[in-house]
Scaffold this motif. Sequence first.
Motif, mmCIF file in Angstrom:
data_model
loop_
_atom_site.group_PDB
_atom_site.id
_atom_site.type_symbol
_atom_site.label_atom_id
_atom_site.label_comp_id
_atom_site.label_asym_id
_atom_site.label_seq_id
_atom_site.Cartn_x
_atom_site.Cartn_y
_atom_site.Cartn_z
ATOM 1 N N LEU C 112 -41.767 -6.004 -53.911
ATOM 2 C CA LEU C 112 -43.111 -6.280 -54.403
ATOM 3 C C LEU C 112 -44.140 -6.274 -53.287
ATOM 4 O O LEU C 112 -45.207 -5.697 -53.418
ATOM 5 C CB LEU C 112 -43.130 -7.653 -55.095
ATOM 6 C CG LEU C 112 -42.787 -7.652 -56.577
ATOM 7 C CD1 LEU C 112 -42.778 -9.082 -57.108
ATOM 8 C CD2 LEU C 112 -43.846 -6.842 -57.336
ATOM 9 N N PHE C 113 -43.801 -6.941 -52.168
ATOM 10 C CA PHE C 113 -44.814 -7.175 -51.142
ATOM 11 C C PHE C 113 -44.710 -6.221 -49.964
ATOM 12 O O PHE C 113 -45.628 -6.091 -49.195
ATOM 13 C CB PHE C 113 -44.727 -8.623 -50.629
ATOM 14 C CG PHE C 113 -44.922 -9.643 -51.697
ATOM 15 C CD1 PHE C 113 -46.153 -9.732 -52.353
ATOM 16 C CD2 PHE C 113 -43.909 -10.504 -52.078
ATOM 17 C CE1 PHE C 113 -46.348 -10.660 -53.356
ATOM 18 C CE2 PHE C 113 -44.100 -11.434 -53.082
ATOM 19 C CZ PHE C 113 -45.318 -11.506 -53.723
ATOM 20 N N SER C 114 -43.593 -5.579 -49.819
ATOM 21 C CA SER C 114 -43.447 -4.680 -48.673
ATOM 22 C C SER C 114 -42.617 -3.462 -49.082
ATOM 23 O O SER C 114 -41.543 -3.221 -48.545
ATOM 24 C CB SER C 114 -42.788 -5.435 -47.508
ATOM 25 O OG SER C 114 -42.617 -4.577 -46.418
ATOM 26 N N PRO C 115 -43.119 -2.719 -50.073
ATOM 27 C CA PRO C 115 -42.305 -1.604 -50.587
ATOM 28 C C PRO C 115 -42.424 -0.367 -49.704
ATOM 29 O O PRO C 115 -43.189 0.527 -49.986
ATOM 30 C CB PRO C 115 -42.930 -1.353 -51.967
ATOM 31 C CG PRO C 115 -44.352 -1.821 -51.827
ATOM 32 C CD PRO C 115 -44.415 -2.814 -50.708
ATOM 33 N N ASN C 116 -41.683 -0.363 -48.637
ATOM 34 C CA ASN C 116 -41.760 0.790 -47.720
ATOM 35 C C ASN C 116 -40.380 1.018 -47.109
ATOM 36 O O ASN C 116 -39.415 0.339 -47.460
ATOM 37 C CB ASN C 116 -42.795 0.529 -46.627
ATOM 38 C CG ASN C 116 -42.657 -0.863 -46.049
ATOM 39 O OD1 ASN C 116 -41.542 -1.390 -45.992
ATOM 40 N ND2 ASN C 116 -43.736 -1.454 -45.632
ATOM 41 N N VAL C 117 -40.311 1.950 -46.201
ATOM 42 C CA VAL C 117 -39.027 2.297 -45.599
ATOM 43 C C VAL C 117 -38.397 1.089 -44.916
ATOM 44 O O VAL C 117 -37.196 0.857 -45.001
ATOM 45 C CB VAL C 117 -39.228 3.425 -44.555
ATOM 46 C CG1 VAL C 117 -37.901 3.864 -44.001
ATOM 47 C CG2 VAL C 117 -39.949 4.590 -45.206
ATOM 48 N N GLU C 118 -39.254 0.291 -44.263
ATOM 49 C CA GLU C 118 -38.746 -0.871 -43.546
ATOM 50 C C GLU C 118 -38.071 -1.839 -44.520
ATOM 51 O O GLU C 118 -36.971 -2.313 -44.285
ATOM 52 C CB GLU C 118 -39.888 -1.595 -42.814
ATOM 53 C CG GLU C 118 -40.470 -0.831 -41.650
ATOM 54 C CD GLU C 118 -41.491 0.209 -42.070
ATOM 55 O OE1 GLU C 118 -41.694 0.410 -43.296
ATOM 56 O OE2 GLU C 118 -42.081 0.853 -41.181
ATOM 57 N N GLY C 119 -38.768 -2.112 -45.612
ATOM 58 C CA GLY C 119 -38.217 -3.026 -46.604
ATOM 59 C C GLY C 119 -36.907 -2.503 -47.161
ATOM 60 O O GLY C 119 -35.925 -3.248 -47.297
#
Lengths: 416, 243, 255
Positions: C112-119
């Motif tokens: 939800l809050f950090s929907p990116n490759v890192e997450g």
Amino acid sequence: MKSIIIILLTGLACGLPCQLLSATWYVGPGAEFSALAPAIAAAAAHDHIIVLAGHYRERELLIDKPLRLTAEPGVIIDAENRAEDIFLVTADSVEISGFTLQNVGVSYRYECSAIRLREVNNAKILDNRIINCYFGIYLETAGRTDVINNYIQNKFVREVNAGNAIHAWKSEALRIHDNVVTGHRDGIYFEFVDDSTIECNDSYGNIRYGLHFMFSNRDAYRGNIFRDNAAGVAVMFSHDIEMIENEFLHNWGGASYGLLLKEISDGRISHNRFFRNTIGILAEGANRLVISENQFTRNGTAIDIKGNCLDNQVLANNFLANTFEVVTNSKHNNNEFAANYWSGYLGYDLDRNGIGDVPYRPVDLFAKITHEIPAATMLLHSNIIDLLEIGEKNFPRLIPLDLIDSMPRIRPYAYD
Amino acid sequence: MIETFQLSKVYSRQEVLSGLNLRCEAGQSIALIGPNGAGKTTLSKIILGQVIASSGRVEVNGIDINRGPDYRRELGYMPQVSRFPVRMKTHQLFKLMRRLRPDVGEGEYDTELYEELEIDGMKNKALGALSGGMRQRVSAALAFYFNPRVLILDEPTAGLDPLANEVLKAKIRKCVREQRLVITTSHILNDLEEICNHVIYLLEGKVHFAGSIDELQERTGETRLNRMVVSLIKNKPARAQYQ
Amino acid sequence: MLNISKIIIWDLWKNKAVIAYGILMLTIGWGVFAIEDQPEKAVLSLLRIILFVQPLVTLLFAGMYYYNSQEFILLLAAQPVRRNTLFFGVFAGLTAVFTLIFLLSIGLPVLLFSPNVEGLSLLFAGALLIFIFTALALLVSVYFADKARGLGFALLLWAFFAFVYDGLLLLFMYQLADYPIERPVLGLLFFNPVDVARIFVISKTEASALLGLSGAVFQDFFGAMKGTVISGCVLATWALVPLSLAYRKFNRKDL
């Protein structure tokens, strides 16, 4: 009344001759000249040459009188990979605009370029596209010259046979604005250039520096974007530089940084954004700089400040999620860090004044360890490092005691 | 039905079973007896596949038990101590077991013990909340639930109340009449006497005696099982019938 | 296998310790994002949880569960069920519950809050660590018959992987600081699943710091996708090796 008319007429008489006498020449298929060289030769000073759409295989066009050269859309001047300049300007007040200049070959003896200005003033280089040329725009002892809205692109791979996109040497009062420079050795190169401004350029994907800046004083660069350059931006051996509102993005690599400051003094670095660089700012022998209100986000190291930096002020910046916030090779600190927001700060604010009640040490033990053993970077975020860090926080022995932000902010500033 | 060939089991250099050769046939109700540590539980666990034999093999209906788990469809097992997932309810346990046995169709379940031991009355109780005796009743009902041809009961009567004990024993006798094989391990010889027609007496991992009660009676001249056993221990090892 | 997993999941779901752990993780996972303004910082905090707390809970809980369910496993083993069905049923049940807790407590807020490759790399590494430590827990449990010794050993194993190994590595680096040790260090990291998971995540999140190293080894490793791919593969190996060892032992084990 009469006298006023006389004055007006005298004024017109002085101003008009140029205008009245200036001719317009057309170059192109079906025009009076089919090539540029004879048109330039035929034109008198202050004439206007308009080039019509077409592919011109020309080079070594010497402009030794004040001329206006305007290209209509679709004009290509092709040097066919010969190692010669396309335009060589040696007269003042020349304007070159709208051209597409391409294929200037690489030479090891002569830094041939698409447009070279030599000992001129008041030149205007506007709206050109310079593709696949050894050097793009070469300013050699130029003054009060504008280089605006040009697009300069190459695809160099190796540094030794690559030239710069905009190269300025021993010049002053330049305005380098709104250009896009990419794929060259240095995007913009300044050496002995004073009192100039570099604004709103986009310099990316260059194989050395996005901006390379040496022995140049009282310059300002603002609003530029420097991204994905192999080594970042270097500002060296200069003083009184203003660096404002630039973006330093994604300058990654072994010897890469957003901004290298070397032997510079009395500058101001404000309102810039440093995002995901291996090192945000690397300062060596930097003195009396004010580094304020910048945003450092997710860099490997936000600021690496060497022991030979004195009396710099690092104020009111945001440090967000950088792996290392501040790194130094010295046990002592001769700079001031105050009122920054550090995302590593875990303190509290009981009196609710927005300032943390305990001071913050941005240099951590892990930075110290990796300084001694670079390979230890592999232990980044390891639990053992966290445990050691807790020990060091409680009994500091290794990290510089006097590198302290005594009034760390609780919340980040809103700079975006 | 069940046959062992030179079956041995060594636990960390201690030989628990050594070269067991046994044959158990349908219709037999075998009392598997012997002193503590004689290898009774090990033998039943090997047959169940819970313990792996060191050497030798076991065949059930002529098929080596190492060939796969399907032979266990023929086996009903009631362990000495039953422990179930504590939060599972009784009816859920039966539901789970039914799901594990898709080979036995709806309506083919043997619910006799389930009913007589009044398992239904505790079907909504968590298994962890049951007393030891109640768990034994669940365990007993479960052992007979899928109509196994072979029943292996490890101390089945320990912990059961007298009434339940009688129900279980009646059920075992009924199974024997139905030509099933029942192997019961117990130290309560009086109980065994009522339900068994054969005896296997293990001693130090070897078959000390194997044969029908009648043969044992003949050999020892005693009438009561406990007497016979005492006599067995005193006498020299008898040559077992199947060796 | 599904039957058995279902019953294990069902059993775990009502376990007080699991509920407590679930609530704890939910509080942490959602709380971190509620407190932190910067998702980057939150992801880092969650990385600590995944590398420190989660392996401990997984190891101890899975081990404890195995020991406590031995009788039940015995009962199931008497049914016409294959040993491997039983083993993988237990394993799948345990990992499913842990992974579900992980996804609800950390996965959802991250997405939800950090929907990116890192997450996503964080979630991938976290899920694989659950897999790995459940496998390790079963491995320890099938080798140690005694519950106290087994859990004690599991605790040692956790301490070893969580920080002792890295401490030794740091000492090793201090001793040999003058030599080109980048390559051996990188190699040694692969012998600790927690390190591999860490490397996997930071090769996505903080490669910029790692690239700052002078060693060409790191440049080569973290420069492109190589580091991510290799560490991902090593993680998968780390999950499979203890699992297959435990399975083999379980298959030949006296229950």
